[in-house]
Design a protein around this motif. Structure first.
Motif, mmCIF file in Angstrom:
data_model
loop_
_atom_site.group_PDB
_atom_site.id
_atom_site.type_symbol
_atom_site.label_atom_id
_atom_site.label_comp_id
_atom_site.label_asym_id
_atom_site.label_seq_id
_atom_site.Cartn_x
_atom_site.Cartn_y
_atom_site.Cartn_z
ATOM 1 N N GLU A 92 49.800 67.959 22.203
ATOM 2 C CA GLU A 92 48.772 67.485 21.396
ATOM 3 C C GLU A 92 49.014 66.422 20.372
ATOM 4 O O GLU A 92 48.166 65.617 20.221
ATOM 5 C CB GLU A 92 48.358 69.051 20.565
ATOM 6 N N ASN A 93 50.056 66.575 20.006
ATOM 7 C CA ASN A 93 50.567 65.537 18.822
ATOM 8 C C ASN A 93 50.215 64.021 19.470
ATOM 9 O O ASN A 93 49.816 63.055 18.927
ATOM 10 C CB ASN A 93 51.811 65.602 18.077
ATOM 11 N N ILE A 94 50.832 63.884 20.670
ATOM 12 C CA ILE A 94 50.889 62.741 21.211
ATOM 13 C C ILE A 94 49.461 62.220 21.772
ATOM 14 O O ILE A 94 48.720 61.095 21.799
ATOM 15 C CB ILE A 94 51.954 62.698 22.709
ATOM 16 N N VAL A 95 48.732 63.220 22.536
ATOM 17 C CA VAL A 95 47.489 62.974 23.403
ATOM 18 C C VAL A 95 46.484 62.901 22.257
ATOM 19 O O VAL A 95 45.550 61.950 22.482
ATOM 20 C CB VAL A 95 47.120 64.119 24.346
ATOM 21 N N GLU A 96 46.398 63.635 21.445
ATOM 22 C CA GLU A 96 45.010 63.780 20.296
ATOM 23 C C GLU A 96 45.541 63.358 19.162
ATOM 24 O O GLU A 96 44.644 62.908 18.532
ATOM 25 C CB GLU A 96 44.627 65.252 20.452
ATOM 26 N N GLY A 97 46.675 63.287 18.663
ATOM 27 C CA GLY A 97 47.152 62.790 17.332
ATOM 28 C C GLY A 97 47.593 61.321 17.392
ATOM 29 O O GLY A 97 47.835 60.869 16.132
ATOM 30 N N PHE A 98 47.720 60.734 18.779
ATOM 31 C CA PHE A 98 48.218 59.508 18.807
ATOM 32 C C PHE A 98 49.563 59.214 18.011
ATOM 33 O O PHE A 98 49.564 58.128 17.352
ATOM 34 C CB PHE A 98 47.085 58.374 18.300
ATOM 35 N N THR A 99 50.407 60.091 17.761
ATOM 36 C CA THR A 99 51.565 60.120 17.240
ATOM 37 C C THR A 99 52.631 59.051 17.729
ATOM 38 O O THR A 99 52.851 58.941 18.889
ATOM 39 C CB THR A 99 52.261 61.409 17.105
ATOM 40 N N PRO A 100 52.777 58.167 16.765
ATOM 41 C CA PRO A 100 53.910 57.227 17.781
ATOM 42 C C PRO A 100 55.074 57.693 17.931
ATOM 43 O O PRO A 100 55.693 58.905 17.315
ATOM 44 C CB PRO A 100 54.120 56.228 16.381
ATOM 45 N N ILE A 101 55.796 57.360 19.011
ATOM 46 C CA ILE A 101 57.061 58.076 19.684
ATOM 47 C C ILE A 101 58.105 57.396 18.858
ATOM 48 O O ILE A 101 58.606 56.172 18.936
ATOM 49 C CB ILE A 101 57.042 57.503 21.086
ATOM 50 N N THR A 102 58.840 58.269 18.216
ATOM 51 C CA THR A 102 60.177 57.703 17.389
ATOM 52 C C THR A 102 61.420 58.554 18.054
ATOM 53 O O THR A 102 61.199 59.092 19.169
ATOM 54 C CB THR A 102 60.244 58.620 15.978
ATOM 55 N N SER A 103 62.392 58.129 17.789
ATOM 56 C CA SER A 103 63.647 58.766 18.607
ATOM 57 C C SER A 103 63.618 60.193 18.320
ATOM 58 O O SER A 103 64.035 60.884 19.087
ATOM 59 C CB SER A 103 64.961 58.173 17.929
ATOM 60 N N GLU A 104 63.117 60.888 17.009
ATOM 61 C CA GLU A 104 63.253 62.154 17.250
ATOM 62 C C GLU A 104 62.324 62.942 17.965
ATOM 63 O O GLU A 104 62.515 63.884 18.683
ATOM 64 C CB GLU A 104 62.482 62.759 15.645
ATOM 65 N N ILE A 105 61.312 62.207 18.311
ATOM 66 C CA ILE A 105 60.085 62.758 19.215
ATOM 67 C C ILE A 105 60.880 62.896 20.586
ATOM 68 O O ILE A 105 61.016 63.794 21.725
ATOM 69 C CB ILE A 105 58.846 62.198 19.178
#
Ligand SMILES: C[S@@+](CC[C@H](N)C(=O)[O-])C[C@H]1O[C@@H](n2cnc3c(N)ncnc32)[C@H](O)[C@@H]1O
Length: 1018
Positions: free
Chosen positions: A319-332
Motif C-alpha cells: 500500500e505504501n508503495i502503490v498508493e502512498g508513493f513512498t520512495p524506496i530507501t534501503s530500509e524498504i
C-alpha cells in the motif's frame, strides 16, 4: 403420446459406450485405470491419449464439459430417431474417420475429428427439410464454451449466453472469433502480435529475473519476537521435493546467531532434521541461544500470529508503495527481503539458492524500484479495486488484511502484471484502430495468456513439492476459498512463461501435438476447423442472463437447447472469475466496448464495473440452498427455456445430481414448465478420478442428461383424491408406463456400465420420466406423482434382481415358483414401506453387483451423498436410517466417511431390550430379528418356524410373511463371516455341526434359516 412432433434420436438411442469412453479420455485420461484403457483400445483401436490442443488451454474455466458429449447430444437432438446408428457415428466424425485422426495426433479423440458435414447436411435436410444453418442451437449457460463450439462445428446456427464476463470472453475466443475470422487471418495476426508481445515482455521484464531461473520458491519471512532473528516460514525444508528425478532437492539452512540472519544452500544429501514448523502451528526459533517457541498460525489471545502479521506487513508495504508513493530507501529494500524471501530457484532439474545469490536478490529488489519509479505510467494497469465483501472465495484474503486485488502479488509479480497489461492494452488499441473488432479479437488472446501468468504468479500460488507430483499449483485450484500456504512460487522468468502460455513456435510449426498447454496451438486448431466452414457470422455470444432469456431471443425460435447449468455445492463462478476480471478489464480497456457492446444484454451491469455481476447468478451458497436462491433462479431459467424453445424443440439438460434437494428443484421445474422427459442418459462428464481416493466407496461418477420435450401429457383415470399415492401405485396405465420405462433403463445401465450410484440416479431419472408424462390427477401435487413413480420404479427394478439372486447367484438356490413368490412379496414391501424401500436399495447397492446380480466379496461403502439422496427420495432419510441403526458410519483412511447398511450386526449393539423394541418398529429391524431366530432356534425348519410364529404373535401373517421374505434376501446376500454366529454363540452353533469348518457351518446355518423362513411365507 407425442403430438405431431418428430421423435428424435436422443429419445431412443445414443452410442453410450463410445461417447463415455471418449469423454473420459478427453477430461482426464491420466486417471484412467487399466481396464478402461483396454476397453478404449478395443473400441477405437488406438491408445487413449490426448496429445493435441484442448479448449481448456485457452483459459481455465470451472467444470468445462467434454466436447465429444456436447457434439453427440446436439446432433442426436436434431436427428430423427430412425437414423441408422452407424450413419450417426459417421456424422459425428467417429466411425471410420477415427483412424485417420489417430494418425494425425496419435489420439483417437472425437474432439480432433471433424464432424462429417455432408452427412450432417443430409440428416438435417432429408429428415427435417431444413438447412443446417437454419437450425438454432442455444446454450444459455455456456461457461467454457464446449457446447456452442461443437454446435458451430456441426454447422448449426449457434447462440451462447453467459452471465459471467470472463466466461463470455472465453466463449467469444473459443467459438465466435475463430468462426468469424479464421478466413480473415485471425491465427496469423495473433501469432504476429504474440511474438511482438513476447519480445516486448523480454525487453521490459527480463532484467528482473536470473537469466537461468525457471521458477522461484519464496518463503514468507518473520522475525523471532524474542531475539529478532529472521526466520523463513516454509514447509519445503528439508526436502524441496520428494520427486527423485530432481537434483539438489534438499535445503540446508544455517542460522548465524551474531547477524541474526540465515543462509541457504541446496544439496543432494538427504537432511533429516529441522522442519521449523514441525509442531503444527508453532515455530521454535532456530537461532542458537534463543530457541523459544512462538505461534505461527491459529488464534492468539493477545494479538496476531506470525503468519497473520506477515500478511498485514505485506499489505502495508504494498500500500505504501502503490498508493502512498513512498520512495524506496534501503530500509524498504531490506523490509521487502525480510518479508519475501526468494529462497530457491529451479533451473532444469536442480534447485539452487536464490537467497545467497547476490545478483538474484538485486534483481528482485530492483523490481521494487521499477514499480515505484514507473507508478505513474503503470497506474491504470494495477488492479487497485477492492476485493468485494461479497466475494466469498477471496474472503480469506480480506480476513488477512488484503483489501485490494493488487495485494495478492509481491512487487515483482505486480510489476510484471502491470507491464504486461500495459503492453496488451497498447497492442489492443493499435490493432483495434486498424481492424476494429478483428483487432480486439487478436488482443483478447494475448489477454488470455496474461491470465495464465497471473494464475501462477501470486502470493497464493503454492509449491506442490511435498508429494511426488512436484510443480506449481495455480492460485485458482480446487479449494472453496483462496488458500495461502506457507511458501509461494513465481512461475519462471516471465518472458519464458509467456512462451509457455502462448507457444508461438509450436503453433507456427503446425506440430500441434507437441503443445503443453499454450493458447496459440488451440487457436490454430480452431481456425483450421472453421476455415472455409461457412459458419462465419452464424455464431452469437451474449453477455446475458439465462433467467431472462426471452429478453434476448424470440419466443418459439430455438430448435435445441443444450445446457449444463450449475448445481448445488459447485464453485461460485463469479467469485473466482473476479480474480481475472480485475486484470482483464485493464488490459483490454481500449477494446472492452468493441468486445461487449454487441453482446451485452444485462441491464444493471456494464464492462466498466470492477466487480462481476452476482445478483442473478444461478448458484446455491450452501448445500441446503437455505435462502431458496437456487430453486428460484433455476425455476425461472427453466421457464424461460420453455418460452424460447420451439414447440417441437428439444431440451437437453446436463444434471450432476448430488442431492435430493437438487432432484426436487430440477424435477419440479421441468414439470411445472411443461416438459415431458422421454429419456434420461448417464454420461461421463467429469474426471473419473474424483472419488478414486475413497477406496471401495461407491459414489456417483456420471452426470445425467435429461431430455425434455413439449409433448402433451396423458390423463390418469381413477385416481382417488383420498388415496392418491395408493391409487397411483395400483393404476394400470401408470404401472405399465413404469414397467416399460424401467425396462429401457435396465438396458442403458448395462450398456453404459453404470456404477451402483449412477444406477440409483438413473432410477430417480426414470421416475421423473414416468411422472412427467402424466397430467396431475385431481388433488395431487407433483411431489405425489413423483413419489409414486419413484416407489414403483424402485420396486419394479428390484424384483427381477431379487429373483435372479434367489434362483441363480445367491448361495441357497430355490425353485422358480418360490423365488417368484418371495421376490413379489419383497417388491410389495418396497412399494408400501419407505423403510424397506430405502434400506433394501442401499443394502443391495452395497452387497450386490446390480448388473450381474452377483454377491460382492467385499461390500461397498456408500458415499454420504448417495445415502442422503436415496434415503430422502425413497422416503426414509439418513437420520431415520441412523436412528434405527440400519446404517452405520465408518471413517475410511483419512479421506472420508463411508456408510454401511447393517444386518445381523444390528443385534449385537448395546442397549438390550429397549434397543430391540426400537428395532421392532421398522420392517428391516423385524426381518433381522426373525432372521436371527431362524438361525438359532432349535429343531428342524418346521419347528423353528412354529417357534418364530409363536414369539412374533403380535404380527399378522401378512406382516410376518413380508418380514420373512426380506430376511431371506438379506441372508442370501450376506457373507459367511457376517452371519454373526461367531460373534454371539459360537459354542451352541458348532454343537449342532460337530467337526465342520466355518464355511460348512455357514452353509448349513444359512440353508436351515432360509428353509425356516420360507415356511413363514404364504
Ligand atoms: C457448469 S457451468 C457451464 C460449463 C460449460 N458447459 C462448459 O463446458 O464449460 C455453468 C455456467 O453457468 C453460468 N451461469 C450462472 N448463472 C447464470 C445466469 N443467470 N445466466 C447465464 N449463465 C449463468 C456460470 O457462470 C457458469 O459458467
Amino acid at each position: 403420446m407425442p403430438n405431431d412432433s418428430v421423435n428424435r434420436l436422443i429419445e431412443s438411442v445414443l452410442p453410450l459406450r463410445e461417447i463415455n469412453l471418449d469423454a473420459i479420455v478427453e477430461v482426464g485420461f491420466k486417471g484412467l485405470d487399466k481396464e478402461k484403457r483396454q476397453e478404449y483400445f478395443k473400441v477405437f483401436n488406438v491408445k487413449p491419449m490426448v496429445v493435441g490442443p484442448r479448449l481448456r488451454n485457452l483459459h481455465t474455466w470451472f467444470a468445462r464439459r467434454p466436447c465429444s458429449t456436447a457434439r453427440a447430444l446436439t446432433l442426436s437432438a436434431v436427428a430423427r430417431s430412425e437414423l441408422a446408428y452407424d450413419v450417426f457415428l459417421e456424422a459425428l466424425g467417429s466411425g471410420k474417420s477415427i483412424s485417420s485422426v489417430g494418425r494425425k495426433f496419435g489420439s483417437g479423440l472425437l474432439f480432433y475429428a471433424k464432424p462429417n458435414k455432408t452427412i450432417v447436411r443430409q440428416v438435417v435436410s432429408e429428415n427435417l427439410s431444413k438447412q443446417t444453418s437454419d437450425i438454432l442451437v442455444l446454450d444459455p449457460m455456456a461457461g467454457g464454451g464446449s457446447i456452442p463450439l461443437e454446435a458451430a462445428r456441426l454447422g448449426f446456427r449457434t447462440v451462447a449466453v453467459e452471465y459471467n464476463p470472463v466466461a463470455y470472453l472465453i466463449v467469444k475466443a473459443s467459438v465466435e472469433f475463430p468462426a468469424k475470422y479464421a478466413d480473415g487471418g485471425l491465427f496469423e495476426e495473433t501469432l504476429k502480435a504474440s511474438k511482438e508481445f513476447i519480445q516486448k515482455a523480454r525487453e521490459e521484464l527480463g532484467r528482473y529475473y536470473g537469466e537461468d531461473a525457471e521458477n522461484y520458491i519464496f518463503a514468507r519471512g518473520v522475525k523471532c519476537p524474542f531475539c529478532g532473528g529472521l526466520i523463513p516460514i516454509q514447509g519445503v525444508e528439508p526436502a524441496i521435493t520428494k520427486a527423485p528425478r530432481f537434483k539438489k532437492r534438499f535445503l540446508k539452512l544455517t542460522y548465524d546467531k551474531e547477524k541474526r540472519l540465515f543462509s541457504a544452500e541446496t544439496t543432494d544429501k538427504a537432511i533429516s532434521s529441522g522442519t521449523i514448523a514441525k509442531r503444527g502451528n508453532n515455530i521454535k526459533c532456530p537461532y542458537e541461544g534463543c530457541g523459544k517457541w512462538f505461534q505461527l498460525r491459529g488464534q492468539m489471545k493477545d494479538g496476531t500470529t506470525a503468519f497473520d502479521q506477515w500478511f498485514s506487513e505485506h499489505a502495508r508495504l504494498m500500500e505504501n508503495i502503490v498508493e502512498g508513493f513512498t520512495p524506496i530507501t534501503s530500509e524498504i529494500e531490506e523490509k521487502l527481503l525480510s518479508l519475501h524471501i526468494p529462497l530457491v530457484k529451479q533451473v532444469g532439474n536442480s534447485f539452487y539458492t536464490a537467497w545467497d545469490d547476490e545478483s538474484e536478490r538485486k534483481k528482485f529488489t530492483s523490481s521494487l524500484h521499477a514499480l515505484s519509479n514507473e507508478l505513474f505510467d503503470l497506474q491504470n494497469f494495477i488492479p487497485l479495486d477492492e476485493i468485494s465483501a461479497e466475494n466469498v472465495w477471496a474472503s480469506t484474503a480480506r480476513a488477512k488484511g488484503l483489501s485490494k486485488w493488487y495485494m495478492l502479488y509481491n512487487p515483482r509479480q505486480l510489476l510484471a502484471i502491470a507491464k504486461l497489461s500495459k503492453i496488451v492494452a497498447e497492442t489492443a488499441e493499435k490493432l483495434a484502430s486498424k481492424n476494429g473488432e478483428f483487432g480486439a479479437a487478436t488482443a483478447l488472446y494475448l489477454a488470455l495468456a496474461l491470465d495464465k501468468i497471473i494464475d501462477y504468479n501470486t502470493i497464493a500460488t503454492h509449491w506442490q513439492g511435498t508429494g511426488f507430483k512436484t510443480g506449481i499449483a495455480h492460485t485458482l485450484r480446487g479449494e472453496s476459498t483462496l488458500d495461502f500456504r506457507k511458501e509461494y512460487c513465481e512461475i519462471k522468468r516471465v518472458d519464458e512463461a509467456l512462451m509457455w502460455a502462448l507457444e508461438p513456435n509450436i503453433a507456427e510449426s503446425g506440430s500441434l501435438a507437441k503443445t503443453t498447454g499454450g493458447v496459440l496451438p488451440v487457436l490454430r486448431f480452431l481456425c483450421d476447423e472453421f476455415r472455409n466452414s461457412g459458419v462465419g457470422n452464424n455464431v452469437d455470444v451474449y453477455s446475458g442472463d439465462a433467467t431472462q432469456l426471452s429478453t434476448i431471443l424470440q419466443p418459439n425460435s430455438v430448435d435445441v437447447i443444450n445446457v449444463d447449468p450449475p448445481y448445488f455445492e459447485q464453485v461460485i463462478y463469479s467469485d473466482r472469475s473476479e480474480f481475472f476480471w480485475v486484470v482483464l478489464r485493464r488490459a483490454l480497456a481500449p477494446v472492452l466496448e468493441l468486445l461487449f457492446k454487441p453482446g451485452l444484454k444485462l441491464s444493471n451491469w456494464s464492462w466498466t464495473n470492477p466487480t462481476v455481476p452476482r445478483d442473478r447468478e444461478v448458484v446455491a451458497y450452501d448445500k441446503e440452498d437455505s435462502e431458496g436462491r437456487f430453486s428460484r433462479f433455476f425455476n425461472e431459467f427453466i421457464k424461460e427455456t420453455s418460452k424460447v424453445l420451439k414447440e417441437d424443440g428439444v431440451l437437453t439438460l446436463w444434471f450432476t445430481h448430488p442431492t435430493a434437494q437438487a432432484w426436487r428443484v430440477v424435477s419440479e421445474s421441468l414439470y411445472q414448465h411443461g416438459y415431458v422427459v422421454p429419456k434420461v442418459w448417464p454420461l461421463q462428464t467429469e474426471m473419473p478420478t474424483r472419488y478414486k481416493k475413497h477406496v471401495n466407496i461407491v459414489a456417483q461418477e456420471m452426470s445425467l442428461v435429461i431430455v425434455g420435450r413439449k409433448y402433451h401429457r396423458q390423463k390418469l383415470l381413477e385416481v382417488s383424491p383420498q388415496d392418491i399415492r395408493g391409487s397411483l401405485i395400483e393404476n394400470p396405465l401408470f404401472t405399465k408406463t413404469v414397467e416399460e420405462t424401467v425396462e429401457s433403463t435396465r438396458k442403458i445401465i448395462v450398456e453404459s456400465n453404470a456404477s451402483p450410484a449412477d444406477t440409483a440416479a438413473l432410477m430417480f431419472g426414470t421416475a421423473l420420466s414416468v411422472a412427467s408424462r402424466f397430467e396431475l390427477p385431481i388433488g395431487a401435487t407433483f411431489q405425489d406423482l413423483y413419489d409414486a413413480a419413484i416407489t414403483t420404479v424402485v420396486s419394479r427394478y428390484t424384483e427381477p434382481l431379487i429373483y435372479k439372486i434367489l434362483t441363480e447367484t445367491g448361495p441357497v438356490k430355490m425353485d422358480e415358483a418360490t423365488a417368484q413368490k418371495i421376490a413379489k412379496n419383497i417388491a410389495q414391501g418396497m412399494l408400501w414401506d419407505p423403510a424397506t424401500r430405502s434400506y433394501l436399495t442401499l443394502w443391495l447397492i452395497s452387497r450386490v453387483d446390480l448388473a450381474t446380480a452377483k454377491i460382492r466379496q467385499e461390500p461397498l461403502g456408500l458415499h454420504f451423498d448417495l445415502v442422503q439422496t436415496v434415503g430422502k427420495l425413497c422416503g426414509f432419510g439418513i437420520e431415520n436410517l441412523k436412528h434405527y441403526s440400519l446404517i452405520t458410519e465408518k471413517t475410511i483412511n483419512k479421506t472420508g466417511k463411508a456408510y454401511h447398511p447393517q444386518f445381523l450386526e444390528m443385534l449385537t449393539l448395546p442397549g438390550g431390550q429397549t434397543y430391540l423394541d426400537r428395532l421392532m418398529e421398522v420392517a428391516p429391524g423385524n426381518a433381522t430379528i426373525i432372521a436371527r431366530m431362524a438361525m438359532t432356534e432349535s429343531g428342524d425348519p418346521t419347528a423353528r418356524a412354529k417357534t418364530i410364529k409363536a414369539k412374533m404373535s403380535m404380527h399378522s401373517d401378512r406382516e410376518l410373511s413380508s418380514n420373512a421374505a426380506l430376511a431371506i434376501i438379506l441372508l442370501e446376500t450376506t457373507r459367511n463371516q457376517d452371519l454373526g454366529y461367531r460373534i454371539t454363540d459360537k459354542t451352541k452353533i458348532t454343537g449342532y455341526f460337530p467337526g465342520m469348518d466355518e464355511s460348512e457351518i455357514a452353509k448349513h446355518i444359512r440353508e436351515l434359516a432360509i428353509k425356516t423362513l420360507t415356511q413363514l411365507i404364504f
